[in-house]
Design a protein around this motif. Structure first.
Motif, mmCIF file in Angstrom:
data_model
loop_
_atom_site.group_PDB
_atom_site.id
_atom_site.type_symbol
_atom_site.label_atom_id
_atom_site.label_comp_id
_atom_site.label_asym_id
_atom_site.label_seq_id
_atom_site.Cartn_x
_atom_site.Cartn_y
_atom_site.Cartn_z
ATOM 1 N N GLU A 50 -3.428 7.087 -1.007
ATOM 2 C CA GLU A 50 -2.099 7.716 -0.918
ATOM 3 C C GLU A 50 -1.421 7.410 0.411
ATOM 4 O O GLU A 50 -0.199 7.314 0.469
ATOM 5 C CB GLU A 50 -2.203 9.235 -1.115
ATOM 6 C CG GLU A 50 -2.224 9.657 -2.558
ATOM 7 C CD GLU A 50 -1.724 11.084 -2.757
ATOM 8 O OE1 GLU A 50 -1.271 11.722 -1.782
ATOM 9 O OE2 GLU A 50 -1.806 11.571 -3.896
ATOM 10 N N GLN A 51 -2.193 7.263 1.454
ATOM 11 C CA GLN A 51 -1.613 6.983 2.761
ATOM 12 C C GLN A 51 -1.360 5.490 2.994
ATOM 13 O O GLN A 51 -0.829 5.102 4.027
ATOM 14 C CB GLN A 51 -2.524 7.519 3.870
ATOM 15 C CG GLN A 51 -2.598 9.050 3.896
ATOM 16 C CD GLN A 51 -3.530 9.565 4.988
ATOM 17 O OE1 GLN A 51 -4.403 8.821 5.473
ATOM 18 N NE2 GLN A 51 -3.361 10.817 5.363
ATOM 19 N N GLY A 52 -1.744 4.660 2.026
ATOM 20 C CA GLY A 52 -1.523 3.231 2.146
ATOM 21 C C GLY A 52 -2.498 2.522 3.050
ATOM 22 O O GLY A 52 -2.266 1.378 3.450
ATOM 23 N N ARG A 53 -3.617 3.190 3.370
ATOM 24 C CA ARG A 53 -4.601 2.575 4.271
ATOM 25 C C ARG A 53 -5.631 1.750 3.516
ATOM 26 O O ARG A 53 -6.335 0.941 4.122
ATOM 27 C CB ARG A 53 -5.304 3.654 5.094
ATOM 28 C CG ARG A 53 -4.377 4.328 6.098
ATOM 29 C CD ARG A 53 -5.119 5.283 7.004
ATOM 30 N NE ARG A 53 -5.590 6.476 6.310
ATOM 31 C CZ ARG A 53 -6.842 6.889 6.277
ATOM 32 N NH1 ARG A 53 -7.792 6.195 6.880
ATOM 33 N NH2 ARG A 53 -7.167 8.005 5.639
ATOM 34 N N ASP A 54 -5.727 1.935 2.221
ATOM 35 C CA ASP A 54 -6.581 1.073 1.392
ATOM 36 C C ASP A 54 -5.673 0.432 0.356
ATOM 37 O O ASP A 54 -5.119 1.111 -0.504
ATOM 38 C CB ASP A 54 -7.686 1.879 0.711
ATOM 39 C CG ASP A 54 -8.739 0.962 0.083
ATOM 40 O OD1 ASP A 54 -8.347 0.110 -0.733
ATOM 41 O OD2 ASP A 54 -9.925 1.095 0.418
ATOM 42 N N ARG A 55 -5.517 -0.861 0.431
ATOM 43 C CA ARG A 55 -4.502 -1.540 -0.359
ATOM 44 C C ARG A 55 -5.069 -2.450 -1.425
ATOM 45 O O ARG A 55 -4.334 -3.217 -2.044
ATOM 46 C CB ARG A 55 -3.580 -2.328 0.577
ATOM 47 C CG ARG A 55 -2.792 -1.433 1.527
ATOM 48 C CD ARG A 55 -1.986 -2.224 2.528
ATOM 49 N NE ARG A 55 -2.816 -2.874 3.540
ATOM 50 C CZ ARG A 55 -3.242 -2.276 4.647
ATOM 51 N NH1 ARG A 55 -2.916 -1.015 4.871
ATOM 52 N NH2 ARG A 55 -3.982 -2.910 5.514
ATOM 53 N N ALA A 95 -9.355 13.062 -7.031
ATOM 54 C CA ALA A 95 -10.513 12.253 -6.650
ATOM 55 C C ALA A 95 -11.744 12.630 -7.477
ATOM 56 O O ALA A 95 -12.451 11.748 -7.986
ATOM 57 C CB ALA A 95 -10.803 12.435 -5.163
ATOM 58 N N MET A 96 -12.000 13.932 -7.631
ATOM 59 C CA MET A 96 -13.160 14.383 -8.401
ATOM 60 C C MET A 96 -13.093 13.894 -9.840
ATOM 61 O O MET A 96 -14.066 13.351 -10.379
ATOM 62 C CB MET A 96 -13.234 15.905 -8.377
ATOM 63 C CG MET A 96 -14.353 16.484 -9.238
ATOM 64 S SD MET A 96 -14.244 18.278 -9.405
ATOM 65 C CE MET A 96 -12.745 18.433 -10.402
ATOM 66 N N GLY A 109 0.816 -1.205 0.000
ATOM 67 C CA GLY A 109 0.000 0.000 0.000
ATOM 68 C C GLY A 109 0.845 1.247 0.000
ATOM 69 O O GLY A 109 0.523 2.245 -0.649
ATOM 70 N N SER A 110 1.960 1.220 0.722
ATOM 71 C CA SER A 110 2.851 2.367 0.774
ATOM 72 C C SER A 110 3.456 2.655 -0.592
ATOM 73 O O SER A 110 3.561 3.811 -1.005
ATOM 74 C CB SER A 110 3.954 2.114 1.805
ATOM 75 O OG SER A 110 4.878 3.176 1.809
ATOM 76 N N LEU A 115 -7.502 9.719 -0.411
ATOM 77 C CA LEU A 115 -6.540 9.985 0.662
ATOM 78 C C LEU A 115 -6.058 8.669 1.271
ATOM 79 O O LEU A 115 -4.860 8.497 1.537
ATOM 80 C CB LEU A 115 -7.173 10.869 1.732
ATOM 81 C CG LEU A 115 -6.318 11.150 2.976
ATOM 82 C CD1 LEU A 115 -5.046 11.895 2.605
ATOM 83 C CD2 LEU A 115 -7.129 11.938 4.005
ATOM 84 N N ARG A 116 -6.974 7.722 1.470
ATOM 85 C CA ARG A 116 -6.588 6.423 2.037
ATOM 86 C C ARG A 116 -5.630 5.683 1.112
ATOM 87 O O ARG A 116 -4.708 5.006 1.571
ATOM 88 C CB ARG A 116 -7.831 5.568 2.320
ATOM 89 C CG ARG A 116 -8.749 6.126 3.414
ATOM 90 C CD ARG A 116 -9.632 5.038 4.018
ATOM 91 N NE ARG A 116 -10.406 4.302 3.031
ATOM 92 C CZ ARG A 116 -11.604 4.677 2.571
ATOM 93 N NH1 ARG A 116 -12.158 5.809 3.032
ATOM 94 N NH2 ARG A 116 -12.245 3.957 1.686
#
Length: 298
Positions: free
Chosen positions: A63-68, A49-50, A11-12, A60-61
């Motif tokens: 880019e932050q690696g929170r959704d992989r 996103a738009m 994800g990172s 955002l998730r």
């Protein structure tokens, strides 16, 4: 500190790629209105996103690696917004699928197939075999005559970024050549960015060459492709050659790299001069005829 899982690392890597590519696209390129000062380079997350049709929070998730586990459809939409070409789009899709791949197998030592080695010796043009990490696995004498760094055991990235003599060959176009080399390297190694050899090589080059570090951080991806190159050779001066990169069958990413001039050109004459110095001296044949090998520059 707890070690990150493979899933978190994947994800990172996806987030790093999205962030780097977002910073390279301007609102003007996508027809977005611009008013006032902008504190970010390139596009804002909300704008990406738009245009991709996802929520700002979801992007955002990513880019932050929170959704992989983004879908292929989401990744294709992001590739369109970020104006990625075919090579970069394929790389992005590969990053998204990373966690669903089979466990990585240890990579074997790269060995040039015997038939390819024989072909290399028989070619009457500068040629060498390039490995997955841009190592020079084998080279013929004409390639070494073109650049003394083109010898087995060399590495094209180390040569171009760390060897002043090799850099001088590419002046005044070294910046373009270096950027293309790094983009081709990322395409060659693919999304397996935890590969120990890759980590070691990128770390070494990033410390020794700030320019390599900057180019690597851009996350450019470009397939190894044919191109015309110009070299400022110390013996024959400026020489322009066509470079071809041909995949070696069954050799896991090895490329046969050949240089050839336009037929009948001044560059063909210059290559013949280099070849005459690289070939072994003539010797008399059975009836006293000269058996020196002639070079067909075409």
């Amino acid at each position: 500190m707890a070690r990150r899982t493979d899933d978190q690392r994947d994800g990172s890597k996806l987030g790093e790629f999205l962030r780097a590519r977002r910073e390279l696209v301007t609102p003007e390129q996508l027809g977005l209105p611009v008013s006032g000062s902008r504190r970010v380079r390139g596009l804002r997350r909300e704008e990406v996103a738009m245009l991709a049709g996802v929520s700002a929070d979801y992007y955002l998730r990513l880019e932050q690696g929170r959704d992989r586990h983004p879908s292929a459809q989401v990744l294709e939409a992001l590739a369109r917004v970020l104006q990625l070409d075919e090579d970069a789009s394929g790389y992005l899709l590969g990053l998204g699928a990373q966690s669903r791949r089979r466990p990585r197998r240890p990579r074997r030592t790269e060995v040039v197939p015997p038939t390819t080695a024989k072909l290399l010796d028989a070619l009457q043009l500068p040629a060498f075999v390039e490995g997955r990490y841009f190592d020079v696995l084998a080279a013929n004498p004409l390639a070494t005559a073109l650049s003394p760094r083109l010898v087995a055991g060399g590495n094209r990235l180390r040569d171009v970024f760390l060897d002043p003599a090799e850099r001088a060959l590419y002046e005044p176009d070294w910046e373009l050549a270096a950027a293309a080399l790094v983009a081709g390297f990322r395409h060659s190694v693919g999304t397996d960015t935890d590969d120990p050899r890759l980590v070691e090589l990128v770390g070494e080059l990033s410390i020794a060459s700030p320019r390599f570090g900057q180019l690597w951080a851009r996350q450019d991806v470009r397939g190894r492709e044919a191109a015309a190159i110009s070299l400022d050779h110390p013996q024959v001066g400026r020489i322009t050659l066509n470079r071809e990169k041909l995949l070696v069958a069954g050799a896991d990413g090895q490329m046969l790299v050949l240089y050839h001039p336009d037929q009948g050109s001044v560059d063909a004459d210059k290559l013949n001069l280099l070849a005459s110095a690289a070939l072994p001296p003539s010797r008399p044949g059975p009836q006293g005829q000269d058996t020196t090998t002639s070079v067909d520059a075409g």
